[in-house]
Design a protein around this motif. Structure first.
Motif, PDB file in Angstrom:
ATOM      1  N   UNK A   1       1.024  -1.326   0.001  1.00  0.00           N
ATOM      2  CA  UNK A   1      -0.063   0.144   0.157  1.00  0.00           C
ATOM      3  C   UNK A   1       1.038   1.263  -0.080  1.00  0.00           C
ATOM      4  N   UNK A   2       2.036   1.299   0.919  1.00  0.00           N
ATOM      5  CA  UNK A   2       2.727   2.342   0.969  1.00  0.00           C
ATOM      6  C   UNK A   2       3.567   2.601  -0.400  1.00  0.00           C
ATOM      7  N   UNK A   3       3.898   1.615  -1.093  1.00  0.00           N
ATOM      8  CA  UNK A   3       4.549   1.906  -2.309  1.00  0.00           C
ATOM      9  C   UNK A   3       3.592   2.333  -3.520  1.00  0.00           C
ATOM     10  N   UNK A   4       2.412   1.959  -3.432  1.00  0.00           N
ATOM     11  CA  UNK A   4       1.240   2.491  -4.247  1.00  0.00           C
ATOM     12  C   UNK A   4       1.295   3.921  -4.167  1.00  0.00           C
ATOM     13  N   UNK A   5       1.253   4.202  -3.018  1.00  0.00           N
ATOM     14  CA  UNK A   5       1.073   5.682  -2.829  1.00  0.00           C
ATOM     15  C   UNK A   5       2.121   6.536  -3.437  1.00  0.00           C
ATOM     16  N   UNK A   6       3.517   5.909  -3.055  1.00  0.00           N
ATOM     17  CA  UNK A   6       4.688   6.800  -3.696  1.00  0.00           C
ATOM     18  C   UNK A   6       4.585   6.634  -5.099  1.00  0.00           C
ATOM     19  N   UNK A   7       4.149   5.449  -5.859  1.00  0.00           N
ATOM     20  CA  UNK A   7       3.948   5.470  -7.134  1.00  0.00           C
ATOM     21  C   UNK A   7       3.069   6.313  -7.609  1.00  0.00           C
ATOM     22  N   UNK A   8       1.917   6.545  -6.997  1.00  0.00           N
ATOM     23  CA  UNK A   8       0.715   7.707  -7.334  1.00  0.00           C
ATOM     24  C   UNK A   8       1.492   9.128  -7.627  1.00  0.00           C
ATOM     25  N   UNK A   9       2.223   9.377  -6.670  1.00  0.00           N
ATOM     26  CA  UNK A   9       2.919  10.654  -6.529  1.00  0.00           C
ATOM     27  C   UNK A   9       3.947  10.995  -7.712  1.00  0.00           C
ATOM     28  N   UNK A  10       4.516   9.763  -7.934  1.00  0.00           N
ATOM     29  CA  UNK A  10       5.577   9.984  -9.079  1.00  0.00           C
ATOM     30  C   UNK A  10       4.786  10.309 -10.416  1.00  0.00           C
ATOM     31  N   UNK A  11       3.509   9.793 -10.627  1.00  0.00           N
ATOM     32  CA  UNK A  11       2.757   9.796 -11.689  1.00  0.00           C
ATOM     33  C   UNK A  11       2.046  11.360 -11.885  1.00  0.00           C
ATOM     34  N   UNK A  12       2.101  12.134 -10.738  1.00  0.00           N
ATOM     35  CA  UNK A  12       1.544  13.314 -10.751  1.00  0.00           C
ATOM     36  C   UNK A  12       2.383  14.268 -11.766  1.00  0.00           C
ATOM     37  N   UNK A  13       1.515  15.416 -12.196  1.00  0.00           N
ATOM     38  CA  UNK A  13       2.080  16.446 -13.115  1.00  0.00           C
ATOM     39  C   UNK A  13       3.435  17.186 -12.430  1.00  0.00           C
ATOM     40  N   UNK A  14       4.592  17.287 -13.021  1.00  0.00           N
ATOM     41  CA  UNK A  14       5.662  17.794 -12.446  1.00  0.00           C
ATOM     42  C   UNK A  14       5.945  16.944 -11.204  1.00  0.00           C
ATOM     43  N   UNK A  15       6.430  15.760 -11.162  1.00  0.00           N
ATOM     44  CA  UNK A  15       6.578  15.168 -10.011  1.00  0.00           C
ATOM     45  C   UNK A  15       8.014  15.544  -9.085  1.00  0.00           C
TER      46      UNK A  15
END
Length: 945
Positions: free
Chosen positions: A319-333
């Motif tokens: 779950x934690x790594x999915x959270x981090x992956x979501x942040x990496x996919x945001x605009x201008x990460x």
């Protein structure tokens, strides 16, 4: 069955934490785990451990393994590298197989050197791999004799040690002489807190290997290769009783040495202070931040409480790594990538220890990247995870175990052996998938959100003492801190205040609106292939082959003529990355992450594919997820998603990496060879894109191109192979395949953009890098009339030449560690062939190798192969074919070849006979045909001094 941490990489055993809850099993969590009754385990009186498991797949084969609980960590100072050297000596003279007779014998029974027969040396373990065909009753006893000879029959002659030195040095150059290894040598003592592991890399010291003392190798062998430190693993076409009898027959007389040494296990001591280090290299291509927390002891898994605690740990980390992956996919990460590993890099060194580590790939600014990743981690530590996040991961775990349980009787024998080796090294007993599946079903519902979030508070950022490592190019586009700044940045990031997490929602349907179902207009049976072919109302064809090779697998493939060769040169770059970028932007109303969450608990996947002359879609599912497979196929073909934010995110990440790729000698060599070989054609494959090409990517253009290629299915032929019920499939075909749109335009298998390699004879010498290593690629190629039998002969020729390369360039001359030759023919878009050798080596040996290889080729053209070598490759080919025949993937390729590519079915069905009838004269003639025409040799060298 493989244990929890080996069946599913998602899961790994953690510390003992006995909980008081009760399970449906009716036992307290103190209950010891049940023993796997499918495998016979035990010890001989001399201390040797054995694992014996009957297994039906593949038929007439037994997988043998010898595990030695000893590796490079046990070397004395003057033996560094000799544990690995000893592994090599096991193939260079045994009591019953002097000199190179071992490899020669095994190749004759169909066991390929390197591809089948193999071994590896680690810090704490040495592992020998030996698959044995049992069609001849003498093979298995001989295989057991080989294991016994490995255990105590190695000859270790002075002459063989001397001959093998250069081979091992070539292996070390090939594997270890690069930017990553140079940087590791600078930071390893700090990462491992001056542990013995930092001084005992399996590769050892070149100076010791180059002057290897045979007596020191013998000393290591006789000290540590002994029965109490060994396990014999037997899995395959054998009964428990026969397996045990063989173990007793060949290993009961094995004796321990006099005054045996104590087997010591070494630790990495916990960090006692905060520390940081920056390590750079001029050939490094990436920036990476690693924050390592102190090492702790691993705990063995003994009871239900251990499994529950382990599930808690892995649900949390996923779950934690999915959270981090979501942040990496945001605009201008703020970062390109971040992850938390609760079994971090220290566990890859110290067998009895683990640690937590945080990895971050910075994006534009190092401090901001650390702050942003740590912010997300602190959100989870302080506020926890949501019930929905947790349930999604729990569903996935249960689905994966259900599939593993359903396939328990259809696993290949080799899938068990690594798990038993790990059990032996960890001192644990096999539990088995039947027991594990029952435990997982009972334990998962008892795990609460509070359990997960309590774990997060206890186990995240739980020590003030960390070691932070930044690896980077020595000159790049990011400003590097000094070690004090880096340490302060991490401390400041850990101390920041955070707000609660706000989760985004997503659609609860894959497809919102479906057209009215189509119909099946024709049904045909093929008695020879046992297939059923349907023609649908949109003229799409579907061929179905029900099988029982796997209990819970359905493979799907849809192909239609046409592909990138139909496109103009201006679209070459977009076409190269189209399917990858469509996956990055998502499908329908789903981002990639949202789609993964929607599919949680389902064993299903679908992806588009775009070739030069064929394009389509492929996928797979469990039996119960067939409906979802069909929906996902429809969605993938019809609904590419336009997402400029995700595309811009991708462009930012690539642009961060791309400037440094030009520092990688291997990448530049491949790019230069590609440009020369295809004389810079605008249609040439792309190895190293430019920043301008990446920046020019446009979401609207990509979606338009995708739709123009995939959204209509004229000429499409779908295939379903596996445990599929035809009656259940029919209505799904009508709803999801018959409704796919058509426009009356059918592409061509023969669309030709006239991309051709350079003609004539050429040599390209390429100089880049500081590593003293070269790679030779020697290729013959040209036009030829395609034929199945000629393609088979070409393949056998490549295998025979590989044997000769190993025999002459490695064993006789000591110029290489490994080399291979491959040959084959292609039919689309034009008939052509290639015969290519890849020979990594020391730069000083390049000319000698080319001369010797040319002699091998000329001898093959003049005299053809020996009877022995031809018999070897035939046997190896037929052994591989025997294994393939029991897989859904093989039969999918057969029915696709005969119905889509118009291959000769009779020829495919009698393939073993076609192999058997190939003669020495056939190989000689095909060699004369292929070792001609165009010839291109490319050689990489280090920088000129």
């Amino acid at each position: 069955m493989k244990k929890l941490r080996f069946i599913l990489p998602l899961l790994s055993f953690a510390s003992l934490n006995v909980l008081n809850a009760q399970t449906q099993h009716g036992n307290n969590l103190n209950t010891l785990l049940a023993k796997d009754t499918s495998v016979l385990t035990g010890k001989l009186p001399n201390g040797l451990t054995y694992y014996i498991q009957p297994n039906a797949k593949p038929g007439k084969k037994v997988e043998l393994r010898l595990v030695v609980n000893a590796g490079s960590i046990l070397e004395n100072n003057n033996q560094q590298g000799l544990a690995h050297f000893m592994e090599h000596m096991e193939f260079n003279g045994l009591k019953h197989f002097p000199k190179n007779k071992l490899v020669d014998y095994l190749e004759k029974i169909g066991v390929g050197f390197g591809s089948d027969l193999n071994a590896n040396t680690m810090f704490d373990r040495t592992y020998y791999i030996l698959p044995i065909p049992t069609d001849n009753p003498t093979n298995l006893p001989t295989g057991m004799q080989i294991l016994r000879d490995w255990a105590d029959g190695a000859q270790i002659s002075d002459a063989e040690v001397k001959a093998e030195r250069n081979v091992i040095l070539e292996e070390l150059k090939m594997r270890n002489r690069n930017a990553s290894m140079r940087m590791m040598n600078k930071y390893l003592k700090n990462l491992l807190n001056n542990s013995r592991y930092a001084d005992r890399l399996p590769s050892g010291l070149d100076s010791i290997v180059a002057n290897a003392n045979p007596q020191l190798i013998r000393d290591f062998y006789h000290s540590w290769y002994r029965p109490d430190l060994m396990a014999v693993i037997i899995v395959g076409d054998i009964s428990k009783q026969k397996g045990l009898a063989l173990v007793k027959q060949y290993f009961s007389s094995l004796k321990a040495p006099n005054n045996e040494k104590k087997r010591t296990f070494y630790d990495v001591l916990p960090y006692t202070k905060d520390d940081a280090q920056i390590v750079t290299d001029k050939e490094a291509t990436r920036y990476n931040i690693n924050i390592s927390f102190p090492a702790t002891q691993k705990d063995t898994t003994r009871n239900l409480g251990d499994i529950k605690q382990d599930l808690i740990k892995d649900i949390f980390s996923t779950c934690l790594n999915k959270r981090l992956n979501l942040l990496a996919q945001k605009p201008n990460p703020s970062f390109g990538y971040a992850s938390v590993d609760l079994d971090g890099s220290i566990s890859g060194f110290a067998i009895q220890q683990k640690n937590t580590e945080i990895d971050i790939a910075p994006n534009k600014d190092i401090k901001t990247s650390i702050d942003s990743a740590m912010y997300a981690i602190l959100q989870v530590k302080n506020y926890g995870l949501t019930e929905k996040e947790i349930q999604i991961v729990k569903n996935d775990i249960l689905s994966q175990y259900e599939n593993a349980y359903n396939e328990r009787a259809k696993q290949y024998s080799a899938s068990y052996t690594d798990a038993y080796a790990a059990d032996f090294m960890g001192g644990e007993q096999p539990v088995g998938i039947s027991n594990l599946y029952q435990y997982i079903k009972e334990l998962l519902p008892t795990i609460t959100t509070q359990d997960i979030n309590s774990f997060a508070k206890t186990n995240l950022i739980n020590s003030p003492n960390t070691y932070t490592l930044l690896t980077a190019p020595d000159s790049g586009n990011l400003v590097l801190p000094d070690s004090v700044q880096l340490k302060n940045w991490v401390n400041e990031a850990e101390a920041q205040k955070v707000n609660p997490y706000v989760a985004a929602d997503f659609s609860d349907k894959l497809i919102s609106n479906l057209p009215a179902a189509g119909t099946i207009v024709k049904e045909e049976k093929d008695a020879k292939l046992k297939t059923t072919t349907f023609t649908l109302s949109n003229k799409v064809m579907v061929t179905v082959l029900p099988t029982t090779y796997q209990n819970d697998q359905i493979l799907m493939s849809g192909s239609k003529p046409g592909g990138s060769n139909d496109l103009p040169a201006s679209e070459n770059f977009n076409a190269t990355f189209l399917t990858m970028l469509s996956g990055i932007m998502g499908y329908g109303n789903f981002t990639p992450t949202q789609l993964n969450d929607y599919l949680a608990g389902k064993n299903v996947s679908v992806s588009p594919n775009l070739g030069d002359n064929v394009m389509g879609v492929s996928g797979s599912s469990s039996v119960k997820d067939l409906n979802t497979l069909m929906q996902l196929t429809y969605l993938t073909l019809t609904s590419p998603r336009r997402d400029t934010s995700l595309l811009d995110n991708f462009k930012d990440r690539v642009n961060q990496i791309l400037p440094n790729q030009s520092k990688d000698p291997d990448v530049l060599f491949s790019d230069s060879v590609n440009n020369f070989y295809y004389h810079r054609s605008p249609f040439a494959p792309i190895v190293l894109p430019t920043v301008a090409q990446i920046n020019a990517l446009n979401a609207d253009t990509l979606v338009h191109l995708y739709k123009s290629l995939f959204s209509t299915v004229d000429g499409m032929h779908f295939y379903f192979v596996g445990n599929v019920n035809i009656d259940s499939l029919k209505p799904l075909l009508c709803q999801y395949i018959a409704t796919l749109p058509t426009d009356g335009k059918i592409g061509s298998l023969y669309a030709d953009n006239h991309l051709r390699p350079i003609e004539g004879t050429h040599r390209l010498d390429f100089y880049k890098g500081e590593n003293q290593k070269s790679n030779i690629s020697d290729k013959y190629y040209g036009n030829i009339k395609f034929a199945d039998d000629a393609n088979l002969k070409a393949d056998l020729l490549g295998q025979i030449l590989t044997i000769k390369v190993t025999e002459i360039l490695r064993e006789k001359l000591g110029y290489i560690y490994s080399g291979n030759v491959s040959a084959g023919m292609s039919q689309y878009p034009y008939s052509n062939y290639s015969l290519e050798a890849n020979l990594p080596c020391d730069p000083k040996n390049v000319d000698n190798i080319l001369k010797a290889y040319d002699g091998i080729l000329n001898d093959m053209k003049t005299n053809g192969p020996s009877d022995v070598d031809l018999a070897k490759v035939k046997k190896t080919t037929l052994e591989g074919f025997k294994d393939q025949q029991t897989s859904n993937g093989y039969w999918l390729s057969v029915i696709k070849a005969t119905t889509f590519f118009d291959k000769n079915l009779d020829w495919l069905l009698k393939y073993p006979k076609e192999v058997e009838k190939v003669t020495k004269e056939d190989i000689k003639k095909i060699a004369q045909l292929l070792i001609a025409n165009n010839h291109f040799t490319s050689i990489s060298y280090p920088d000129k001094k």
